[in-house]
Design a protein around this motif. Sequence first.
Motif, PDB file in Angstrom:
ATOM      1  N   LYS A  97       0.832  -1.207   0.000  1.00 54.15           N
ATOM      2  CA  LYS A  97       0.000   0.000   0.000  1.00 54.15           C
ATOM      3  C   LYS A  97       0.864   1.254   0.000  1.00 54.15           C
ATOM      4  CE  LYS A  97      -3.845   2.302   2.228  1.00 54.15           C
ATOM      5  NZ  LYS A  97      -4.882   2.231   3.252  1.00 54.15           N
ATOM      6  N   ALA A  98       1.901   1.261   0.822  1.00 50.03           N
ATOM      7  CA  ALA A  98       2.790   2.427   0.878  1.00 50.03           C
ATOM      8  C   ALA A  98       3.467   2.659  -0.469  1.00 50.03           C
ATOM      9  CB  ALA A  98       3.834   2.235   1.969  1.00 50.03           C
TER      10      ALA A  98
ATOM     11  N   ARG B 133       2.349   1.721  -3.440  1.00 49.84           N
ATOM     12  CA  ARG B 133       1.325   2.189  -4.375  1.00 49.84           C
ATOM     13  C   ARG B 133       1.071   3.676  -4.188  1.00 49.84           C
ATOM     14  NH1 ARG B 133      -3.869   3.202  -3.567  1.00 49.84           N
ATOM     15  NH2 ARG B 133      -4.090   1.978  -1.668  1.00 49.84           N
ATOM     16  N   LEU B 134       0.913   4.086  -2.938  1.00 52.83           N
ATOM     17  CA  LEU B 134       0.660   5.500  -2.651  1.00 52.83           C
ATOM     18  C   LEU B 134       1.843   6.375  -3.045  1.00 52.83           C
ATOM     19  CD1 LEU B 134      -1.198   5.157   0.761  1.00 52.83           C
ATOM     20  CD2 LEU B 134      -2.191   5.654  -1.494  1.00 52.83           C
ATOM     21  N   ALA B 135       3.061   5.876  -2.836  1.00 54.03           N
ATOM     22  CA  ALA B 135       4.259   6.628  -3.225  1.00 54.03           C
ATOM     23  C   ALA B 135       4.324   6.826  -4.738  1.00 54.03           C
ATOM     24  CB  ALA B 135       5.516   5.907  -2.728  1.00 54.03           C
TER      25      ALA B 135
ATOM     26  N   GLY C 167       1.730   7.283  -6.445  1.00 53.35           N
ATOM     27  CA  GLY C 167       0.599   8.140  -6.778  1.00 53.35           C
ATOM     28  C   GLY C 167      -0.514   7.411  -7.502  1.00 53.35           C
TER      29      GLY C 167
ATOM     30  N   SER D 228      -3.999   4.909  -7.513  1.00 55.75           N
ATOM     31  CA  SER D 228      -5.140   4.346  -6.801  1.00 55.75           C
ATOM     32  C   SER D 228      -5.080   2.825  -6.948  1.00 55.75           C
ATOM     33  CB  SER D 228      -6.448   4.861  -7.412  1.00 55.75           C
ATOM     34  OG  SER D 228      -6.578   4.375  -8.749  1.00 55.75           O
ATOM     35  N   GLN D 229      -5.885   2.134  -6.166  1.00 56.89           N
ATOM     36  CA  GLN D 229      -5.956   0.684  -6.326  1.00 56.89           C
ATOM     37  C   GLN D 229      -6.414   0.331  -7.736  1.00 56.89           C
ATOM     38  OE1 GLN D 229      -8.514  -0.973  -3.297  1.00 56.89           O
ATOM     39  NE2 GLN D 229      -6.869  -0.993  -1.775  1.00 56.89           N
TER      40      GLN D 229
ATOM     41  N   GLU E 268      -3.657  -5.888  -0.211  1.00 55.10           N
ATOM     42  CA  GLU E 268      -3.366  -4.865   0.801  1.00 55.10           C
ATOM     43  C   GLU E 268      -4.017  -5.167   2.150  1.00 55.10           C
ATOM     44  OE1 GLU E 268      -2.560  -1.058  -2.134  1.00 55.10           O
ATOM     45  OE2 GLU E 268      -4.283  -0.986  -0.788  1.00 55.10           O
TER      46      GLU E 268
END
Length: 68
Positions: free
Chosen positions: A7-8, A10-12, A14, A16-17, A35
Amino acid sequence: MTPANLKARRLALGLSQTRLAERLGVPQSTIWRWESATVPFRPHILELALDGLALHLEREGHKKGRKK
């Protein structure tokens, strides 16, 4: 790679799922399951895929930056 690491990462990037799922060719629900640790995944394979995706996104960003 743990579900929290996924998850981290993916967020880094930028993403979305949904966008990550599109890029990896899996349903969005699969990303959610990974996740949330609902289903197991192969960390080393996913890490390689994310590394490749990060490189691709970086190159896309550089191309967009040159056009401006």
